[in-house]
Design a protein around this motif. Structure first.
Motif, mmCIF file in Angstrom:
data_model
loop_
_atom_site.group_PDB
_atom_site.id
_atom_site.type_symbol
_atom_site.label_atom_id
_atom_site.label_comp_id
_atom_site.label_asym_id
_atom_site.label_seq_id
_atom_site.Cartn_x
_atom_site.Cartn_y
_atom_site.Cartn_z
ATOM 1 N N PHE A 341 59.550 46.704 93.558
ATOM 2 C CA PHE A 341 60.931 46.398 93.201
ATOM 3 C C PHE A 341 61.226 46.833 91.763
ATOM 4 C CE2 PHE A 341 59.645 43.387 96.427
ATOM 5 C CZ PHE A 341 60.733 43.313 97.282
ATOM 6 N N SER A 342 61.967 47.917 91.618
ATOM 7 C CA SER A 342 62.425 48.307 90.283
ATOM 8 C C SER A 342 63.892 47.944 90.081
ATOM 9 C CB SER A 342 62.214 49.801 90.053
ATOM 10 O OG SER A 342 63.056 50.569 90.889
ATOM 11 N N LYS A 343 64.708 48.114 91.116
ATOM 12 C CA LYS A 343 66.136 47.827 90.989
ATOM 13 C C LYS A 343 66.403 46.330 90.919
ATOM 14 C CE LYS A 343 67.575 52.054 93.368
ATOM 15 N NZ LYS A 343 68.245 52.637 94.566
ATOM 16 N N LEU A 344 65.637 45.552 91.657
ATOM 17 C CA LEU A 344 65.879 44.118 91.713
ATOM 18 C C LEU A 344 65.305 43.389 90.504
ATOM 19 C CD1 LEU A 344 67.171 42.014 93.591
ATOM 20 C CD2 LEU A 344 64.942 41.735 94.699
ATOM 21 N N TYR A 345 64.239 43.971 89.877
ATOM 22 C CA TYR A 345 63.576 43.258 88.788
ATOM 23 C C TYR A 345 63.596 44.023 87.467
ATOM 24 C CZ TYR A 345 62.215 39.674 92.020
ATOM 25 O OH TYR A 345 62.274 38.644 92.912
ATOM 26 N N HIS A 346 62.939 45.168 87.387
ATOM 27 C CA HIS A 346 62.879 45.880 86.116
ATOM 28 C C HIS A 346 62.552 47.339 86.414
ATOM 29 C CE1 HIS A 346 61.642 47.162 82.099
ATOM 30 N NE2 HIS A 346 62.147 46.041 81.621
ATOM 31 N N PRO A 347 63.212 48.278 85.727
ATOM 32 C CA PRO A 347 62.961 49.697 86.022
ATOM 33 C C PRO A 347 61.532 50.143 85.736
ATOM 34 C CG PRO A 347 64.395 49.439 84.087
ATOM 35 C CD PRO A 347 64.309 48.104 84.746
ATOM 36 N N ALA A 348 60.776 49.378 84.947
ATOM 37 C CA ALA A 348 59.386 49.772 84.664
ATOM 38 C C ALA A 348 58.549 49.836 85.937
ATOM 39 C CB ALA A 348 58.752 48.797 83.677
ATOM 40 N N TYR A 349 58.968 49.115 86.982
ATOM 41 C CA TYR A 349 58.179 49.091 88.212
ATOM 42 C C TYR A 349 58.383 50.347 89.057
ATOM 43 C CZ TYR A 349 57.083 44.267 87.128
ATOM 44 O OH TYR A 349 56.614 43.121 86.523
ATOM 45 N N ILE A 350 59.194 51.274 88.586
ATOM 46 C CA ILE A 350 59.340 52.532 89.302
ATOM 47 C C ILE A 350 58.019 53.294 89.305
ATOM 48 C CG2 ILE A 350 60.059 53.945 87.346
ATOM 49 C CD1 ILE A 350 61.619 54.053 90.864
ATOM 50 N N ASP A 351 57.169 53.030 88.296
ATOM 51 C CA ASP A 351 55.868 53.688 88.214
ATOM 52 C C ASP A 351 54.760 52.680 88.490
ATOM 53 O OD1 ASP A 351 54.588 56.412 87.044
ATOM 54 O OD2 ASP A 351 53.325 54.692 86.552
ATOM 55 N N GLY A 352 53.724 53.134 89.161
ATOM 56 C CA GLY A 352 52.629 52.245 89.531
ATOM 57 C C GLY A 352 51.815 51.732 88.363
ATOM 58 N N ALA A 353 51.964 52.319 87.170
ATOM 59 C CA ALA A 353 51.188 51.867 86.018
ATOM 60 C C ALA A 353 51.462 50.400 85.704
ATOM 61 C CB ALA A 353 51.501 52.736 84.799
ATOM 62 N N THR A 354 52.713 49.981 85.843
ATOM 63 C CA THR A 354 53.080 48.603 85.519
ATOM 64 C C THR A 354 52.369 47.624 86.441
ATOM 65 O OG1 THR A 354 55.244 49.386 84.790
ATOM 66 C CG2 THR A 354 55.025 47.035 85.211
ATOM 67 N N SER A 355 52.414 47.887 87.724
ATOM 68 C CA SER A 355 51.773 46.997 88.693
ATOM 69 C C SER A 355 50.255 47.077 88.609
ATOM 70 C CB SER A 355 52.242 47.351 90.106
ATOM 71 O OG SER A 355 53.646 47.357 90.178
ATOM 72 N N PHE A 356 49.729 48.262 88.338
ATOM 73 C CA PHE A 356 48.294 48.444 88.146
ATOM 74 C C PHE A 356 47.811 47.578 86.985
ATOM 75 C CE2 PHE A 356 44.840 50.917 86.086
ATOM 76 C CZ PHE A 356 43.940 51.010 87.138
ATOM 77 N N HIS A 357 48.519 47.636 85.859
ATOM 78 C CA HIS A 357 48.197 46.829 84.683
ATOM 79 C C HIS A 357 48.177 45.345 85.044
ATOM 80 C CE1 HIS A 357 48.680 46.081 80.162
ATOM 81 N NE2 HIS A 357 48.886 44.883 80.686
ATOM 82 N N GLN A 358 49.199 44.902 85.734
ATOM 83 C CA GLN A 358 49.325 43.471 86.019
ATOM 84 C C GLN A 358 48.327 42.995 87.066
ATOM 85 O OE1 GLN A 358 53.963 43.330 84.572
ATOM 86 N NE2 GLN A 358 53.519 42.763 86.664
ATOM 87 N N SER A 359 48.035 43.816 88.050
ATOM 88 C CA SER A 359 47.026 43.445 89.032
ATOM 89 C C SER A 359 45.665 43.267 88.362
ATOM 90 C CB SER A 359 46.939 44.496 90.138
ATOM 91 O OG SER A 359 48.143 44.580 90.864
ATOM 92 N N LEU A 360 45.332 44.175 87.445
ATOM 93 C CA LEU A 360 44.057 44.061 86.738
ATOM 94 C C LEU A 360 44.054 42.908 85.748
ATOM 95 C CD1 LEU A 360 42.985 47.762 86.086
ATOM 96 C CD2 LEU A 360 41.890 46.079 87.579
ATOM 97 N N LEU A 361 45.175 42.632 85.094
ATOM 98 C CA LEU A 361 45.233 41.474 84.204
ATOM 99 C C LEU A 361 44.961 40.194 84.979
ATOM 100 C CD1 LEU A 361 45.765 40.053 81.534
ATOM 101 C CD2 LEU A 361 48.215 40.128 82.053
ATOM 102 N N ALA A 362 45.558 40.067 86.153
ATOM 103 C CA ALA A 362 45.317 38.883 86.967
ATOM 104 C C ALA A 362 43.833 38.731 87.267
ATOM 105 C CB ALA A 362 46.112 38.961 88.266
ATOM 106 N N MET A 363 43.200 39.822 87.697
ATOM 107 C CA MET A 363 41.773 39.759 88.024
ATOM 108 C C MET A 363 40.945 39.427 86.780
ATOM 109 S SD MET A 363 41.609 40.263 91.243
ATOM 110 C CE MET A 363 39.827 40.335 91.268
#
Length: 653
Positions: A341-363
């Motif tokens: 979701f980039s349009k509903l939340y934040h345009p940074a999520y248009i690229d997988g780097a943002t979600s990759f970063h956050q998935s690894l931070l969680a782990m």
């Protein structure tokens, strides 16, 4: 496949596994493409476990008519067929029957006929001012009143729904391995103020019942509170600041209330499958409200999990703190990471780097798995399911609405493959946390209702988090009313919030910890009373230890987490690059300096063994930030690098 959850870890066929899952909202898609999309999840993303909500309003839109799970009234309701496809394709499922699901579905997935405004027999959920709590859909407007979860009429209907799921969906020969109950609290309400609910008749009755259980007699209650009530029914819940014990009791009520809703809804399903929940992280203003309410220690066999939906953590300190606190509150998986979701939340999520970063931070911060929400983009749902959002849903998923893999798919696949190969070893490896923050949650209830005046829990926790992050150090979070002496002994220091009182048992625990060589650091006044406000002063604060701990980060703007295996010369390093970083990141490891080159806002996960680089995944591209570097890692002269600007993925067969 047999699954159980032990201390927040999914154990599949006896082997601990990092739980990597992807959500597919079948109810938003044409059943004709279900099989194709499921194959894409399996083959393109490398994910073996699918999560899916079961929207109550979708399967039972009319009262008095049995839920449709076979597609008799509409093909998209054939969840039995969907599960059969999952089984045929070798996929397992975590089913999420609500009864409230959010998921951008109208009325959060509740059918219209359970709304108190449609049926006066259904008790509304009330706030401190007697106003109904409302669910506002994306289309705007005042929203619809929510039913009180413990109100008899709604509870009976919700029980019938959940029981139907248990009997008709979770029968034999289905690939469902676990259940998720509710959504982000009860009604996506885990992070709301303590004054937001539940002041209705059923909520107040439960509050008084809990007071009787906690205090035993009215005389004991009056003695502690300095009151003269003649009957439990005279006691009203607090609606604002006032005193110490009354707001502490209301915070404790919220914890027991959430536990009770989880218990009765889980019991209604009638299944012996493992059950997880997905708490939304705290907001900044309501950190104390969240801490008071979210007490996984009270949930019995129901396991903790959490979600994202809080902002871009590589650019926002508040979002990063909330994310880490949620991951550290208890062991469990990240059950919804925004990958689409980039349009509903934040345009940074248009690229997988943002979600990759956050998935690894969680782990790195303590999660035991992550979910790709959603793995697949969908289109073509009925208007009564969601009239507020246009397709595709979501707009930038790893598998698009045509079923094609997007640029995010290889990134998801790399993470899935990395943890499929190394997940058990990763979970066995221990972090470097030598210091802990001890939650004293009665203070959270007081702070939630009384504001900055009086004892606090959230504010000292946030300050502790910022100190530790500023020093580049990891830490742990423990609940002082439930942690054992053996667990506490693992840390050189424990920082506790200060205030006028503290449970006598907690004071004894901390005094024994200090006597054994630990250091108790008190952020605020040293308690001189016990939980009933009787004299008790057992804690002597320690002096802080010398500041000799060394940050993992040597240069560059990033966070780093290191985990070391207790029996093998193996280490796992997670490097989380901040949005504004330029240049390489230098990290201290047992083998010397590891230098990582990754995109701004990106991240890396590395396995280090025997002094050498092992498998690794490094994100070298972040299109949102217009950043593309030649991802690489260097250790003691050994370098692994991409052949040009791009990601670096090295996972041995």
């Amino acid at each position: 496949m047999f699954i159980e959850v032990r201390d927040g870890v999914a154990v599949i066929d006896g082997v601990p596994r990092v739980l990597v899952t992807a959500d597919y909202p079948y109810y938003r898609d044409d059943p004709a493409v279900w099989a194709d999309r499921l194959r894409a999840v399996r083959d393109e993303l490398g994910i073996e476990v699918v999560t899916c909500y079961l929207p109550w309003r979708h399967h039972q839109p009319e009262p008095g008519i049995a839920p449709d799970f076979t597609g008799a009234t509409h093909p998209a309701r054939n969840v039995a067929g969907f599960l059969a496809l999952c089984r045929e394709l070798g996929l397992r499922v975590i089913a999420k029957p609500g009864p409230f699901i959010h998921a951008e579905v109208t009325y959060g997935g509740l059918p219209d006929w359970v709304c108190p405004e449609a049926d006066p027999s259904i008790e509304p959920l009330l706030d401190a001012y007697g106003r109904p709590s409302r669910w506002v859909d994306g289309s705007g407007g005042a929203g619809r009143a929510l039913p009180a979860p413990l109100g008899p009429a709604f509870l009976a209907r919700a029980t019938q729904w959940l029981s139907s799921v248990g009997k008709e969906v979770l029968g034999q020969d289905v690939p469902v391995i676990a259940l998720q109950i509710a959504n982000e609290g009860v009604y996506t309400s885990g992070a709301l103020p303590l004054t937001a609910y539940d002041y209705g008749p059923s909520g107040v009755a439960f509050f008084r019942d809990r007071l009787r259980a906690w205090y035993g007699t009215l005389e004991a209650y009056n003695g502690a509170h300095g009151t003269s009530f003649g009957d439990w029914a005279e006691i009203e819940p607090p609606r604002g600041p006032g005193g110490l014990l009354a707001p502490a009791d209301w915070g404790r009520f919220h914890a027991d209330y959430l536990a009770e809703v989880y218990r009765v809804w889980t019991q209604a399903v009638g299944s012996d499958l493992p059950v997880v929940v997905n708490l939304n992280p705290p907001t900044v203003p309501e950190l104390d409200d969240w801490l008071a309410r979210v007490r996984p220690e009270l949930w019995g066999d129901i396991s903790y999990g959490f979600t994202n939906w809080m902002g871009v953590v590589s650019a926002d300190r508040d979002a990063q703190a909330r994310y880490v606190i949620a991951a550290k509150r208890a062991p469990g998986p990240n059950l919804e990471e925004n990958w689409g979701f980039s349009k509903l939340y934040h345009p940074a999520y248009i690229d997988g780097a943002t979600s990759f970063h956050q998935s690894l931070l969680a782990m790195a911060a303590g999660a035991t798995g992550f979910n790709v929400y959603t793995g697949v983009a969908t289109s073509g749902w009925a208007p009564d399911l969601d009239a507020a959002h246009a397709g595709p849903y979501p707009d930038c998923a790893p598998i698009d609405a045509r079923g094609a893999a997007t640029a995010k798919a290889p990134v998801v696949r790399a993470l899935a493959d990395f943890f499929a190969r190394h997940g058990a070893e990763f979970l066995e490896s221990a972090g470097t946390a030598r210091d802990a923050f001890g939650l004293y949650l009665p203070y959270a209830g007081i702070a939630a209702l009384s504001g900055p005046e009086g004892p606090q829990c959230g504010r000292p926790l946030r300050a502790f988090h910022e100190r530790m992050r500023g020093r580049g150090l990891d830490y742990a979070v423990v609940d002082l009313e439930h942690v054992t002496a053996g667990e506490l002994a693992a840390y050189r220091t424990v920082t506790v919030p200060g205030g006028p009182f503290m449970h006598r048992g907690v004071q004894r625990l901390l005094a024994a910890y200090a006597a054994a060589g630990g250091r108790v650091l008190v952020d605020g006044p040293v308690p001189a009373l016990d939980e009933r406000l009787a004299p008790c002063a057992l804690i002597t604060p320690s002096t802080p230890p010398p500041d000799t701990a060394e940050s993992l980060i040597l240069y560059g703007d990033a966070d780093a987490f290191l985990r070391s295996h207790p029996d093998r010369d193996v280490h796992y390093l997670v490097v989380l690059v901040q949005t504004g970083n330029e240049g390489p990141i230098g990290v201290r490891t047992p083998y010397g300096t590891v230098e990582v080159v990754a995109a701004a806002g990106g991240a890396a996960v590395l396995r280090l063994a025997g002094g050498e680089l092992g498998d690794l995944v490094v994100k070298g591209v972040n299109a949102y930030l217009s950043c593309a570097v030649e991802a690489g890692v260097r250790l003691n002269g050994e370098r692994a690098g991409a052949s040009g600007p791009g990601d670096l993925i090295r996972i041995a067969e």
